[in-house]
Design a protein around this motif. Structure first.
Motif, short mmCIF file in Angstrom:
data_model
loop_
_atom_site.label_atom_id
_atom_site.label_comp_id
_atom_site.label_asym_id
_atom_site.label_seq_id
_atom_site.Cartn_x
_atom_site.Cartn_y
_atom_site.Cartn_z
N SER A 1 -55.72 -52.23 -36.32
CA SER A 1 -54.80 -51.19 -35.82
C SER A 1 -53.92 -51.67 -34.68
O SER A 1 -52.71 -51.42 -34.66
CB SER A 1 -55.60 -49.96 -35.39
OG SER A 1 -56.37 -49.46 -36.46
N VAL B 1 -55.97 -40.10 -28.88
CA VAL B 1 -55.78 -40.19 -30.34
C VAL B 1 -56.39 -41.47 -30.92
O VAL B 1 -57.11 -41.41 -31.93
CB VAL B 1 -54.28 -40.07 -30.69
CG1 VAL B 1 -54.06 -40.35 -32.18
CG2 VAL B 1 -53.77 -38.67 -30.35
N LEU C 1 -59.57 -41.27 -33.65
CA LEU C 1 -59.48 -41.78 -35.02
C LEU C 1 -60.51 -42.85 -35.31
O LEU C 1 -61.12 -42.87 -36.39
CB LEU C 1 -58.07 -42.33 -35.28
CG LEU C 1 -56.92 -41.30 -35.26
CD1 LEU C 1 -55.58 -42.01 -35.40
CD2 LEU C 1 -57.10 -40.27 -36.37
N HIS C 2 -60.72 -43.76 -34.36
CA HIS C 2 -61.57 -44.92 -34.64
C HIS C 2 -63.05 -44.69 -34.39
O HIS C 2 -63.88 -45.51 -34.83
CB HIS C 2 -61.08 -46.12 -33.82
CG HIS C 2 -59.76 -46.65 -34.28
ND1 HIS C 2 -58.55 -46.19 -33.81
CD2 HIS C 2 -59.44 -47.60 -35.21
CE1 HIS C 2 -57.56 -46.83 -34.41
NE2 HIS C 2 -58.08 -47.69 -35.26
N ILE D 1 -64.24 -40.31 -36.70
CA ILE D 1 -64.31 -40.36 -38.17
C ILE D 1 -65.49 -41.21 -38.64
O ILE D 1 -66.27 -40.77 -39.50
CB ILE D 1 -62.97 -40.88 -38.74
CG1 ILE D 1 -61.86 -39.85 -38.47
CG2 ILE D 1 -63.09 -41.16 -40.24
CD1 ILE D 1 -60.47 -40.30 -38.89
#
Length: 448
Positions: free
Chosen positions: A217, A427, A431-432, A435
């Motif tokens: 990412s 954020v 996300l990392h 989830i």
């Protein structure tokens, strides 16, 4: 709509729209309180009661900020940064820069992990260590979102897995104690050895998320304007003292003393004050400049302090509405006797609660008394019950606008105003880490 869900959605939406997180928390609390059946006076009263609990944390962060500013004036952080810049050398090949990037990220990660167990100072190291390294990161064009992910992993994963330092508090004093208390009348008995074993699978999911963040990412280059602490202090009229042997020695002594006293007393305030006093004795600044020093420190840490105060008020309003219990009960009316859906709903409920409160430590007492009987009713094993409650509480710690696991990294990475709290810390970590936690927590609950 459930008051807790609505309050969290309002808070997150406003924060993502770049509205001040403090304002978003206050508005979210007001909306949640009114929708939850409280009058305006009752909502404000609950919020004010909660705010008092965050005042000590805010004062600790202000003291820590003053200590960090004093350290920056000693020249020690700049010397450290210059040494790392020297490591870059004259060689500017991509391979050489990649090695330095890996070294820097690994070093930051190891320090963050150690801050939870070996030297349990939590986020106290960030304002001292990270700001002087920004000039190195700028030279490497290192994406600070990768650094934020490394810091947040080191601040959260260790206490979920290792029963030492903050992990001993989370795993043994809070998680284990609440599980056994809630399961005592149900015949559920959980031993200390079961807790870290059960949490290993969800933490493994976080580790995968970390690798994705670092190597996929945010592996690319990102340009930043080179605004180091020296330039910032000079602009404010506070040129750092020229490094001298005695001052550097006293700086080292001050850091060790501040960390040691924090471990001994459990107070960041005491450690920070003693560290500031030792730096004054070392000639880093004059004692009559202490007021100015605290002003600079509070300016640097004001945001994190006010967010923690507001988050405490937000949490108190959510508890006062009684809708946390209604949220859990209502969620379980939707899936009947489906164990897979039950496990997923437990995790999602924990995510919503922790996103608003900002603390996994505070979430466990709220959900354990409700989740444990439900887990036993659905036939989940003791290990699976540990996973469900522990992961549901930890969800949202990384990725919450009000969590010190995201506020801490922002306080260090945004000293020069080039790291946005929501989009560069919250954020990416949401996300990392959240989830994978949901996915691996669900798999663990269904297989153990």
């Amino acid at each position: 709509m459930n008051a807790v869900i609505l309050a969290v959605l309002v808070m997150v939406a406003l924060s993502l729209a770049r509205v001040s997180v403090v304002f978003a928390l206050v508005v979210g609390a007001l909306v949640g309180g009114l929708v939850g059946g409280l009058s305006l006076d009752e909502t404000l009263s609950a919020f004010n009661d909660g705010v008092g609990g965050g005042a000590q944390v805010a004062l600790a962060y202000a003291t820590l900020g003053a200590f960090a500013v004093a350290i920056s004036r000693s020249g020690l952080p700049d010397m450290l940064a210059n040494r790392l810049i020297t490591m870059l050398g004259k060689e500017s090949t991509a391979a050489h820069q990649a090695r330095v990037k890996v070294f820097l990220l690994v070093a930051v990660l190891l320090v963050a992990i150690s801050s939870q167990n070996a030297i349990p100072v939590h986020i106290a190291f960030i304002p001292v260590l990270i700001p002087p390294l920004l000039v190195v990161m700028n030279r490497l064009q290192l994406d600070r979102r990768a650094v934020a992910c490394a810091l947040t992993f080191g601040l959260t994963a260790p206490y979920m897995l290792l029963p030492v330092g903050f992990g001993a508090i989370f795993l043994n004093d809070i998680l284990l104690a609440n599980l056994n208390s809630a399961g005592e009348s149900l015949g559920l008995e959980i031993t200390r050895g079961m807790v870290p074993m059960a949490m290993a699978i969800p933490v493994g999911g976080m580790a995968i998320g970390l690798l994705v963040a670092l190597f996929f990412s945010y592996r690319g280059q990102r340009e930043y304007t080179n605004k180091d602490l020296v330039a910032t202090n000079a602009h404010q009229g506070h040129t750092p003292a020229k490094p001298h042997t005695f001052g550097l020695v006293m700086s080292g002594v001050a850091i060790v003393a501040a960390l040691g006293l924090q471990l001994y007393t459990g107070s960041m305030i005491v450690g920070g004050l003693v560290g500031i006093g030792l730096l004054s004795l070392g000639g880093i600044f004059k004692w009559r400049e202490a007021d100015d020093l605290f002003t600079s420190g509070m300016r640097m840490m004001a945001l994190i302090g006010f967010i923690m105060i507001s988050a405490a008020g937000f949490a108190e309003v959510m508890k006062a509405t009684g809708d946390i219990e209604l949220l859990v009960a209502g969620a379980f009316e939707l899936f009947g006797d489906n164990r897979g859906v039950a496990a997923l709903v437990m995790l999602l409920v924990g995510l919503f609660i922790t996103l608003g409160i900002g603390s996994s430590f505070s979430t466990i007492p709220i959900i354990a008394a409700i989740f444990v009987p439900l887990a036993v009713q659905f036939g989940f094993s003791p290990m699976a019950t540990v996973v469900l409650v522990g992961t549901a509480a930890a969800l949202g710690d990384a990725g919450s606008p009000a969590s010190d696991s995201t506020l801490g990294p922002t306080s260090g990475l945004n000293v020069d105003g080039q790291h946005d709290h929501m989009w560069d810390s919250v954020v990416p970590t949401f996300l990392h880490y959240n989830i994978p936690l949901i996915a691996f927590g669900w798999l663990a609950a269904m297989s153990l």
